[in-house]
Design an enzyme around this catalytic site. Structure first.
Site, PDB file in Angstrom:
ATOM      1  N   ASP A   1      -3.087   8.540  -1.319  1.00 15.86           N
ATOM      2  CA  ASP A   1      -3.488   7.499  -0.359  1.00 15.86           C
ATOM      3  C   ASP A   1      -4.956   7.131  -0.581  1.00 15.86           C
ATOM      4  O   ASP A   1      -5.334   5.961  -0.650  1.00 15.86           O
ATOM      5  CB  ASP A   1      -3.256   8.042   1.062  1.00 15.86           C
ATOM      6  CG  ASP A   1      -3.639   7.049   2.149  1.00 15.86           C
ATOM      7  OD1 ASP A   1      -3.444   5.842   1.943  1.00 15.86           O
ATOM      8  OD2 ASP A   1      -4.139   7.493   3.204  1.00 15.86           O
TER       9      ASP A   1
ATOM     10  N   GLU B   1       1.823   5.843  12.861  1.00 16.79           N
ATOM     11  CA  GLU B   1       0.542   5.392  13.419  1.00 16.79           C
ATOM     12  C   GLU B   1       0.572   3.902  13.770  1.00 16.79           C
ATOM     13  O   GLU B   1      -0.018   3.474  14.761  1.00 16.79           O
ATOM     14  CB  GLU B   1      -0.570   5.649  12.390  1.00 16.79           C
ATOM     15  CG  GLU B   1      -1.935   5.546  13.017  1.00 16.79           C
ATOM     16  CD  GLU B   1      -3.051   5.673  11.976  1.00 16.79           C
ATOM     17  OE1 GLU B   1      -4.190   5.382  12.339  1.00 16.79           O
ATOM     18  OE2 GLU B   1      -2.774   6.045  10.821  1.00 16.79           O
ATOM     19  N   ASP B   2       1.270   3.103  12.954  1.00 13.51           N
ATOM     20  CA  ASP B   2       1.196   1.645  13.118  1.00 13.51           C
ATOM     21  C   ASP B   2       2.326   1.024  13.939  1.00 13.51           C
ATOM     22  O   ASP B   2       2.275  -0.156  14.254  1.00 13.51           O
ATOM     23  CB  ASP B   2       1.192   0.967  11.729  1.00 13.51           C
ATOM     24  CG  ASP B   2      -0.069   1.309  10.940  1.00 13.51           C
ATOM     25  OD1 ASP B   2      -1.035   1.771  11.565  1.00 13.51           O
ATOM     26  OD2 ASP B   2      -0.075   1.119   9.705  1.00 13.51           O
TER      27      ASP B   2
ATOM     28  N   HIS C   1       0.832  -1.222   0.000  1.00 19.44           N
ATOM     29  CA  HIS C   1       0.000   0.000   0.000  1.00 19.44           C
ATOM     30  C   HIS C   1       0.864   1.269   0.000  1.00 19.44           C
ATOM     31  O   HIS C   1       0.736   2.092  -0.914  1.00 19.44           O
ATOM     32  CB  HIS C   1      -0.985  -0.019   1.174  1.00 19.44           C
ATOM     33  CG  HIS C   1      -1.654   1.302   1.410  1.00 19.44           C
ATOM     34  ND1 HIS C   1      -2.528   1.868   0.499  1.00 19.44           N
ATOM     35  CD2 HIS C   1      -1.552   2.192   2.438  1.00 19.44           C
ATOM     36  CE1 HIS C   1      -2.934   3.040   0.957  1.00 19.44           C
ATOM     37  NE2 HIS C   1      -2.354   3.263   2.135  1.00 19.44           N
TER      38      HIS C   1
ATOM     39  N   HIS D   1       3.996   7.043   5.279  1.00 13.17           N
ATOM     40  CA  HIS D   1       2.831   7.789   5.784  1.00 13.17           C
ATOM     41  C   HIS D   1       2.056   7.063   6.889  1.00 13.17           C
ATOM     42  O   HIS D   1       1.356   7.689   7.664  1.00 13.17           O
ATOM     43  CB  HIS D   1       1.900   8.207   4.628  1.00 13.17           C
ATOM     44  CG  HIS D   1       1.049   7.111   4.076  1.00 13.17           C
ATOM     45  ND1 HIS D   1       1.451   6.306   3.033  1.00 13.17           N
ATOM     46  CD2 HIS D   1      -0.201   6.701   4.399  1.00 13.17           C
ATOM     47  CE1 HIS D   1       0.480   5.442   2.757  1.00 13.17           C
ATOM     48  NE2 HIS D   1      -0.524   5.656   3.569  1.00 13.17           N
TER      49      HIS D   1
END
Length: 739
Positions: free
Chosen positions: A153, A90-91, A61, A86
């Protein structure tokens, strides 16, 4: 077995990386490649345990997003690196500070902006979607590249939504059509805008989308042959004039065909300009305009142009930076064809927008249209007074607005959205001029402030130091800049008046032996049926709450017992009020079921689209009126599904035999003898459908009619429409949404 798969996957990831470097629009230096490699390695490492819903490795992705950023948007190494990372913050445990240390502050700033957006988007129940869009757009204050990467995105997410549940697909697609496609349009990313719109349609109206796709495939051969016929004719003349060019056919997007079918109420076959021809020519900057008009001359030598459909975006480029000459000509077989004429530079700006714009700008001092637009957007974002939903609506309107070009008294050209008024023009010059506007002259004539401007108008603004905006001015303007400025001034005036009102109220209540405190303020707000204390003080300040009314309040306040009984009586009366609690569908309210559990709930049918059993529908939980049911293709559907996704509930019809519904049909055709008789015979006698009202009018051999019928469901309605179409002389039968 798993090992082989992983090995295969690693090879595919490596292949994607090489492809990413190969397709980059910018020329990458060795330093750039090093930066991208480092970001790529970090992304692969950070996402190694993650998989997407489809089962593929998650890292595909961010790589796909980076490829869109590199080739279609045309950003450089910093943008590509940020796109690759990006989702990293967050992950995983990696922080923005870590990225700043490993890379540089610019990359870190972009990643931080993208992380903020994704956190905001997920927090749906805390505030409305509209507020989230505003927060997202605030990142423009940092760097427009954040929004560009976010668009990439969103595009990749839209391209890979097949494994998601249907309700999520509809929500994401609606949001895309509502804000991301207009944003791509405004940033000049036409390729991305088109893809987002087509994919949005694929999930919001799948049947219509698939129908148009199959019809485009059916007619492709015929269209190609038609384009070749025109190309061959033009090639000969262009070659004789030594023009270096390429000609390409460009089919109209699926979404724009659907929009045209809807707007003009026509079928696919009746949409004439389903394709355009594009002539892209080589030229130096100096000769661009000259060659464009030379090509115009060659085209119009062979095909007759429509003068009203000539668009010269070369002399006056759009504010997105778009430049081209659009000529609509009458082609073979009596068909209108749009021919777009662009230089290679113009073509690149049209395809890449932002990046190409800056590539060709090369240190020019003049502000580009995009810069001007971004500054206006920042100004609107910083005005926190505006209600978030109003903000998104205004913003969206200004995103898609077509442009007009008008002149100042000195002959300077100004671009404004189509529909702008003379008062909008005053605010576009300067907000202080707008606020002090006493009158406007258009082409030398004094006109009202709400006069809609046309391209070519020359406007003069008359100002006065004593002039102040009034609330009616909000109805006189269409641009968000003017609306925001007017609201700000009105709010300041209201606050000042409310401050005076508060002092006045304190004095008046003192005379009535009442001390103004929080409890008394609340009682007064309820007594006068207002919403806030500001409303109360403002009304006292302007004198709309009189002394006698305050005396009445004091009298009823002193008699607390009487007051108690009054409120009791009032409460009983309210619950017994037949208009408030009377269900709209009383005889059989279980015809619609809601949610995954198929609950049977009270609902009202929305008046904006009048759904009937069999229509595809959804439920919308309103604040005051319970569940309202809308058709899926209702004009308000996309706005509701996007802005209030958390208030949408699934709905479907389960039984449609117990109740009858009203449907309005609009019929047009050729006026023939006995048509009314034939029409009523088909509806009443053959179909046994009740006619509630019928009105037909004839004019010069053409008739227009509206018939309101009572039917049980849309299967009967469709059969009825088919039968009416068979009547001799009838041309079109369409169902009207509104009453």
């Amino acid at each position: 077995m798993v090992e082989i798969d992983i090995e295969k996957e690693n090879k595919a990831i490596a292949k994607e990386y090489k492809e990413l470097l190969r397709i980059s629009y910018q020329t990458l230096t060795a330093e750039d490649k090093k930066l991208i490699r480092k970001a790529f390695d970090l992304a692969v490492d950070a996402h190694q345990e993650q998989r997407r819903k489809s089962g593929e490795a998650y890292v595909f992705h961010p790589i796909a997003v980076a490829k869109i950023v590199a080739s279609e948007i045309g950003l450089g190494a910093t943008g590509i690196a940020a796109a690759l990372m990006h989702d990293v913050v967050e992950d995983t445990d990696i922080t923005v500070a870590d990225i700043e240390k490993m890379f540089n502050p610019k990359v870190a700033q972009l990643v931080e902006g993208l992380t903020k957006i994704s956190q905001v988007q997920k927090d749906l129940n805390v505030s409305m979607q509209a507020e989230n869009f505003r927060k997202m757009l605030l990142t423009l204050n940092d760097d427009v590249r954040v929004i560009l990467i976010k668009l990439a995105d969103r595009l990749h997410n839209m391209q890979t939504m097949d494994s998601m549940p249907e309700h999520k697909q509809v929500k994401i697609a609606s949001e895309t059509l509502y804000i991301y496609a207009p944003l791509a349009h405004r940033l000049g990313l036409y390729n991305i805008k088109t893809k987002l719109e087509d994919l949005g349609l694929k999930y919001t109206e799948p049947k219509i989308y698939n129908d148009i796709v199959s019809k485009i495939k059916e007619t492709k051969e015929e269209q190609d042959a038609y384009i070749n016929t025109i190309s061959e004719v033009l090639q000969k003349s262009l070659d004789e004039e030594n023009v270096e060019y390429i000609i390409k056919g460009r089919p109209k997007s699926i979404y724009s065909i659907r929009r045209k079918m809807k707007a003009q109420n026509v079928s696919f076959d009746e949409v004439y300009d389903k394709f355009a021809l594009r002539i892209v020519y080589k030229s130096n900057l100096h000769d661009e305009k000259f060659i464009a008009w030379k090509i115009y001359s060659i085209v119009t030598d062979h095909y007759r142009p429509s003068p009203s459909r000539l668009r010269d975006w070369i002399s006056s480029p759009k504010s997105t930076g778009y430049e081209a000459l659009h000529i609509t000509v009458m082609g073979p077989k009596g068909r209108w064809v749009e021919i777009q004429v662009r230089s290679e530079r113009m073509d690149e700006i049209a395809e890449k927008g932002y990046a190409a714009h800056y590539k060709y700008k090369q240190g020019a001092t003049e502000e580009s249209g995009l810069d001007v637009w971004l500054n206006l957007l920042k100004e609107a974002l910083e005005n926190s007074e505006t209600n978030a939903v109003d903000f998104v609506e205004d913003f969206k309107m200004n995103l898609y607005a077509k442009e007009i070009f008008v002149f100042t008294p000195k002959g300077e050209i100004k671009s404004l959205p189509k529909g702008a008024t003379s008062l909008d023009f005053a605010f576009s010059i300067h907000s202080e001029i707008g606020i002090r506007t006493r009158g406007t002259r258009v082409n030398g004539r004094l006109v009202p402030l709400n006069t809609e401007l046309k391209s070519g108008d020359q406007i003069e603004v008359i100002t006065s130091q004593n002039q102040k905006p009034t609330s009616s001015w909000l109805d006189y303007v269409t641009t968000s800049r003017a609306k925001n400025k007017i609201r700000n001034v009105l709010n300041e005036n209201t606050k000042k008046m409310a401050e005076d009102g508060k002092e006045l109220l304190t004095r008046k209540l003192k005379q009535l032996k009442i001390t103004l405190n929080e409890q008394v303020v609340n009682e007064l707000v309820n007594y006068f049926r207002l919403k806030t204390s500001l409303d109360l003080f403002y009304r006292v300040g302007i004198g709309s709450i009189e002394n006698q009314q305050l005396k009445d309040f004091a009298a009823q306040k002193s008699n607390t017992l009487m007051n108690f009984f009054k409120s009791k009586i009032k409460r009983v009366h309210t619950t017994a009020d037949p208009d408030i609690h009377k269900p709209v569908i009383s005889s059989n309210y279980d015809m619609l079921v809601f949610g995954a559990e198929q609950d049977r709930l009270d609902y009202k049918l929305s008046t904006c689209c009048n759904p009937i059993p069999g229509d595809e529908v959804f439920g919308f939980v309103t604040i005051n009126e319970g569940i309202k049911v809308h058709k899926k293709d209702c004009p308000n559907a996309i706005s509701l599904q996007s802005n209030y996704a958390y208030r949408i509930i699934l709905a479907r019809w389960i039984d449609s035999t117990q109740q009858e519904f009203k449907a309005i049909l609009h019929i047009t055709g050729m006026d023939t003898l006995g048509l009314t008789n034939e029409l009523t015979k088909v509806i009443s006698n053959n179909m046994h459908v009740n006619i509630q009202s019928i009105s037909l009018s004839g004019d010069a051999g053409i008739f227009n009619g509206q018939v309101t019928v009572i039917v049980q469901n849309n299967i009967i309605l469709k059969k009825l429409i088919d039968n009416i179409k068979k009547i001799d002389g009838v041309d079109k039968v369409t169902r009207v949404n509104k009453n």
